[in-house]
Design a protein around this motif. Sequence first.
Motif, PDB file in Angstrom:
ATOM      1  N   ASP A 155      -8.673  10.232 -10.148  1.00  0.00           N
ATOM      2  CA  ASP A 155      -7.910   9.013 -10.360  1.00  0.00           C
ATOM      3  C   ASP A 155      -6.424   9.287 -10.155  1.00  0.00           C
ATOM      4  OD1 ASP A 155     -10.246   7.787 -10.977  1.00  0.00           O
ATOM      5  OD2 ASP A 155      -9.935   7.756 -13.146  1.00  0.00           O
ATOM      6  N   PHE A 156      -5.723   8.293  -9.626  1.00  0.00           N
ATOM      7  CA  PHE A 156      -4.279   8.397  -9.435  1.00  0.00           C
ATOM      8  C   PHE A 156      -3.632   7.240 -10.174  1.00  0.00           C
ATOM      9  CE2 PHE A 156      -0.298   7.413  -7.302  1.00  0.00           C
ATOM     10  CZ  PHE A 156       0.283   8.661  -7.147  1.00  0.00           C
ATOM     11  N   ASN A 157      -2.734   7.531 -11.082  1.00  0.00           N
ATOM     12  CA  ASN A 157      -2.066   6.473 -11.841  1.00  0.00           C
ATOM     13  C   ASN A 157      -0.571   6.727 -11.986  1.00  0.00           C
ATOM     14  OD1 ASN A 157      -2.080   8.577 -13.660  1.00  0.00           O
ATOM     15  ND2 ASN A 157      -3.621   7.638 -15.010  1.00  0.00           N
ATOM     16  N   ASN A 158      -0.012   7.405 -11.001  1.00  0.00           N
ATOM     17  CA  ASN A 158       1.418   7.740 -11.037  1.00  0.00           C
ATOM     18  C   ASN A 158       2.209   6.666 -10.290  1.00  0.00           C
ATOM     19  OD1 ASN A 158       3.854   9.043 -11.312  1.00  0.00           O
ATOM     20  ND2 ASN A 158       3.487  10.448  -9.594  1.00  0.00           N
ATOM     21  N   PHE A 159       2.535   5.580 -11.009  1.00  0.00           N
ATOM     22  CA  PHE A 159       3.259   4.462 -10.402  1.00  0.00           C
ATOM     23  C   PHE A 159       4.590   4.274 -11.136  1.00  0.00           C
ATOM     24  CE2 PHE A 159      -1.350   3.394 -10.247  1.00  0.00           C
ATOM     25  CZ  PHE A 159      -1.540   3.600  -8.887  1.00  0.00           C
ATOM     26  N   PRO A 160       5.535   5.175 -10.944  1.00  0.00           N
ATOM     27  CA  PRO A 160       6.806   5.088 -11.671  1.00  0.00           C
ATOM     28  C   PRO A 160       7.677   3.972 -11.111  1.00  0.00           C
ATOM     29  CG  PRO A 160       6.911   6.822 -10.040  1.00  0.00           C
ATOM     30  CD  PRO A 160       5.488   6.309 -10.016  1.00  0.00           C
ATOM     31  N   PRO A 161       8.761   3.622 -11.801  1.00  0.00           N
ATOM     32  CA  PRO A 161       9.716   2.660 -11.239  1.00  0.00           C
ATOM     33  C   PRO A 161      10.175   3.125  -9.865  1.00  0.00           C
ATOM     34  CG  PRO A 161      10.230   3.092 -13.533  1.00  0.00           C
ATOM     35  CD  PRO A 161       9.162   4.072 -13.152  1.00  0.00           C
ATOM     36  N   GLY A 162      10.229   2.193  -8.925  1.00  0.00           N
ATOM     37  CA  GLY A 162      10.586   2.544  -7.557  1.00  0.00           C
ATOM     38  C   GLY A 162       9.395   2.836  -6.669  1.00  0.00           C
ATOM     39  N   PHE A 163       8.189   2.912  -7.282  1.00  0.00           N
ATOM     40  CA  PHE A 163       6.984   3.112  -6.469  1.00  0.00           C
ATOM     41  C   PHE A 163       6.808   1.931  -5.526  1.00  0.00           C
ATOM     42  CE2 PHE A 163       2.525   2.250  -5.632  1.00  0.00           C
ATOM     43  CZ  PHE A 163       2.032   3.480  -5.224  1.00  0.00           C
ATOM     44  N   TYR A 164       6.427   2.223  -4.286  1.00  0.00           N
ATOM     45  CA  TYR A 164       6.081   1.179  -3.316  1.00  0.00           C
ATOM     46  C   TYR A 164       4.970   1.709  -2.448  1.00  0.00           C
ATOM     47  CZ  TYR A 164       6.521  -2.618   0.055  1.00  0.00           C
ATOM     48  OH  TYR A 164       6.263  -3.711   0.855  1.00  0.00           O
ATOM     49  N   GLN A 201       4.894  -8.471  -1.017  1.00  0.00           N
ATOM     50  CA  GLN A 201       5.894  -7.860  -1.885  1.00  0.00           C
ATOM     51  C   GLN A 201       6.658  -6.826  -1.067  1.00  0.00           C
ATOM     52  OE1 GLN A 201       2.723  -6.419  -4.472  1.00  0.00           O
ATOM     53  NE2 GLN A 201       3.669  -7.484  -6.200  1.00  0.00           N
ATOM     54  N   ALA A 202       7.954  -6.825  -1.210  1.00  0.00           N
ATOM     55  CA  ALA A 202       8.778  -5.823  -0.545  1.00  0.00           C
ATOM     56  C   ALA A 202      10.074  -5.668  -1.335  1.00  0.00           C
ATOM     57  CB  ALA A 202       9.061  -6.223   0.899  1.00  0.00           C
ATOM     58  N   PHE A 203      10.826  -4.645  -0.996  1.00  0.00           N
ATOM     59  CA  PHE A 203      12.103  -4.443  -1.663  1.00  0.00           C
ATOM     60  C   PHE A 203      13.050  -5.599  -1.333  1.00  0.00           C
ATOM     61  CE2 PHE A 203      10.743   0.115  -1.404  1.00  0.00           C
ATOM     62  CZ  PHE A 203      10.595   0.286  -2.786  1.00  0.00           C
ATOM     63  N   GLU A 204      13.920  -5.881  -2.277  1.00  0.00           N
ATOM     64  CA  GLU A 204      14.796  -7.040  -2.151  1.00  0.00           C
ATOM     65  C   GLU A 204      15.617  -6.990  -0.864  1.00  0.00           C
ATOM     66  OE1 GLU A 204      18.172  -9.515  -4.719  1.00  0.00           O
ATOM     67  OE2 GLU A 204      17.280  -7.692  -5.537  1.00  0.00           O
ATOM     68  N   ALA A 205      16.170  -5.841  -0.525  1.00  0.00           N
ATOM     69  CA  ALA A 205      17.005  -5.753   0.680  1.00  0.00           C
ATOM     70  C   ALA A 205      16.210  -6.084   1.937  1.00  0.00           C
ATOM     71  CB  ALA A 205      17.610  -4.352   0.786  1.00  0.00           C
ATOM     72  N   ASP A 206      14.946  -5.647   1.980  1.00  0.00           N
ATOM     73  CA  ASP A 206      14.123  -5.910   3.164  1.00  0.00           C
ATOM     74  C   ASP A 206      13.769  -7.398   3.285  1.00  0.00           C
ATOM     75  OD1 ASP A 206      14.119  -3.248   3.932  1.00  0.00           O
ATOM     76  OD2 ASP A 206      12.323  -2.769   2.767  1.00  0.00           O
ATOM     77  N   ILE A 207      13.643  -8.072   2.166  1.00  0.00           N
ATOM     78  CA  ILE A 207      13.340  -9.506   2.203  1.00  0.00           C
ATOM     79  C   ILE A 207      14.597 -10.318   2.495  1.00  0.00           C
ATOM     80  CG2 ILE A 207      12.502 -11.468   0.855  1.00  0.00           C
ATOM     81  CD1 ILE A 207      10.708  -9.507  -0.678  1.00  0.00           C
TER      82      ILE A 207
END
Length: 986
Positions: A155-164, A201-207
Amino acid sequence: MKPALFLSIAFLLATPLLASQPNIVFVFVDDMGYSDIGCFGGEIDTPRIDSLADAGLRLSNFRVTPMCVTSRASLISGMEYSAAGFGNVSNGLSFAHLLRDAGYHTSITGKVHAFGNLSTGNPNTDYGFDRFFGFRDGATNNFKGDDTWRLDNADFNNFPPGFYATDAITDYTIDFIDQALSQGKPFFSWVCYNAPHGPHQAFEADIRKYYDTEVYAAGWDQLRRERFERQKAMGLVPADMVLAETGAEVPEWNSLPETSTDEWVRQKDFEALCMSAYAGMVDSVDQNVGRIIDHLSDPDGDPMTDDSVLENTLIIFCSDNGGSYAGQWTDRSALPWDPNSNVRFNTGYGWGVLQNTPFRSYKHSSYGGGVRSPFVAHWPDGISLPAGTILHQASNLWDFYPTFLELAGATYPASYAGKSTKPLMGESIVPLFTNASSTAGSDFFISHFTDRSKGLFDDGWKIVRYFDGPWELYNFDADPGEHHDLAGVRPDLRDVMVAQWDAHFAINPPSGGNGSVWNLPPGTEHRGWGFDNIRTGLVSSVPEYMSGGVPTDTPLTLTFVGAIDFNGTEGKKIRLQRFGNPEILWEADPDTSHPAQGSNTITFTDFPELEPDAHYYITWDTGWARYRDGNLKNINAVLESAFAYRFKTASSYGNELEKTLTVPPGGTALPEDDNTGNGVPDLLDHLLGAGMDSVEPRIRTGFDQTTNPPTPLLTFSGRNASSGSTLGIEYSPDLVTPFTPLFSINGSNHNPVGGTVTQFFERTGDDRTDYTLRLDPSAFPDGHGFFRAAGTIAGEVPLSIWTFRESSFSPVTLSTLATSQDATINGANSGIISSAGSFTFDDPVVAWSGAQLPASGISNQLRTAITATTDIEVTRITYTGYLWSDRPSGATTTVQADVVAFLNGSLDSPGVVSPNKTLVTGNGGKRITPFEISHPINGKTLNATDNWELRLRLEDDNGAAYSLGNPGDQEGFGIDTVLIYGKALP
């Protein structure tokens, strides 16, 4: 460690490891349309993918299956989804096993929807992949992940802030490549980005890159045309291709409000935000493809490139299926860059047709929009064609399997791990990398998605079905936009291809077995997109779900599976609205006193008269009606969502002047705007159809090859007519002989007239009915003939409409008896136009030809006359056209336009209908500017036999006539369409 059995088979099958074995990076994006990336016509910023295309190869006719899971299973197994054994490919062998046996380090990153049990470390579950990072579901939250993510078998559950998700997939792809390089092995990396699958969903700058600059404020209609023009300029699609039609589910962009406080209302601002989020995801994919390219160029990052492996790495980029249709209503306060938002942003139908430009329909369908994918290949050491080559040969995603084997030096075994293997369905496309004339790649292709989608391609032809509709037949090489269903013209070929479909699925039944779920018997009605989502409990509706061409006087009728009961339904309503408008145009709350109580069908006699050429939708509250289906049940709510109850009314104007096909007897009947000049006379030259409510006629010709000799056919396509309208097809051999009737339509009744034609085929669906007539060749001297449509007016409609097109203005040449006709209507609702001037604007982007007007003098202006055959009221006149100029900078071109009216030869009061409307083309330079002159006419009544003539003048305000022969200082004006609206008086 692999079991000995696998080691021994690998030893027997694999060729010796060659230094020339290329690395392979296969980038597979999800739900991205054909035209999204820049090198396929899109406005999204994709410089890194475009650079691969510019230095490599593009395939314009690459096909995939209609669904994520079916494409993945087909690709990994080298065969159609059902033949492979569905998602777990239990009847197939993953190519990754054979690549690994041939010495490759194999990895897969990202979405593995088809392989829900994938985990490494066990040859029974690893599908041949040494390393795996990604998620085992159909979609994921791109910022927060979910519980289906895995790293190898953990299992993988490493979704820290900034994960994309897109970035993380690239991170592990690069790690796995480095692992292969450290082991001295060639590598196969399958990079399965979730993007741009919803949620968007994408980073704000890209949108904000797209939203703040209002890229999508232009709307899907305009952007689709712009993408199409770029595709033609690139050579991706034929220069004479016609953009595929959209369905009734797609509203015109300009029909939507700018914004709204009602979150369920389609609105331009929010739609632009959703598409900007989608574009941001594609932009992010491009950035990450760039990261992979950069790492291949400099694996140790020193930054010297002496260690580059890019030259011997084949990079392939494509999508798993076409762009999606799945718009959902969302909280307008949410933002697509907010990682804490649970709102699922998605693009809807309008953006779906933009993504799939220039093709028809969406993901899940077997029309072009569902199964055509962009394809880019880059391999400096292996592709020897000129950089930027575009090839148009047909190829399919199951061609990848034999392609990868050939590159690896591996062979496909008769058995593997003690199990016999099924034959592959594809063909290696490696020869295309060095020979542009190669026919490598399989032309045969078959696709399906549950009960919604069926398609089969073979030898340049295609059959396709949607839900319970009939099989349609297209020549997709000559008609890639799928405009012309030839099932009635070539029923023999249709039946042969249907037999191919049946034979394949008799051996490989799709998931669900042989029941009606996946193989509904073909009906006669051509369904609109989304019809299969008709609300449970309903048998049928009028207007039909997702239908087009609905007559404006159609009452609403709903038929249920059982008796209707309005007990306990008080306060629960059904309502009618226009797209993008919160105003409720009509609503009802029937009770037990309604005549439909206890019946299966309810008709609302107070349903309002609708506007022509308009999109509507019907919504209702849960339980506004109840019905008996065993027990008493509520009809569940229907909302304005991805699958709503939508329909579009018929256009109020309806004539189209078209050039037609020249087809040699025995040749293929393709109704294209061709005119090849092969010596066989056209059966039809010009058509001017009568204007009438809910009818838009078109005529084309062909030959039925099933007869000996081939019999000429005439196909008439008309909008479905409302009550009170009649229409007839008439014939004249030379324009001097009076027209005689051949075929008549009166409401739903249609019959051949006389013995000149017999009805051959009828196709009803969408927003029109096609009537294909078999002609008696002896009735048409030398094959010459003129056909026109004439009819009875019902409601306000154009009394005349002329659409001028390139080369359609020359004097008639089909018959030596024909004479040039003025642009004059011969009756209230029928006529011929056959002469006018023409010009071509010499521009590398724009070439336009239209009806050319002189600079001055009333007697020489475009004269449009109506001779009334009954009392009529004229209500509006409209001219559309173009102004063009090629003048020195600073030299302004200003144009004045006016229209003068005459009644029975004398100046009509008030005389000047449109006084000096100013039209400006710009301040120097080379420009072409469309214009429209449209004016309401108040109280203009014409009696029977009155002749009312309009004379349009366009004059340049600089006091000089324009020149067609003075390079560097030219200007001109042309008319594209003339419409005169009116209605018959009682």
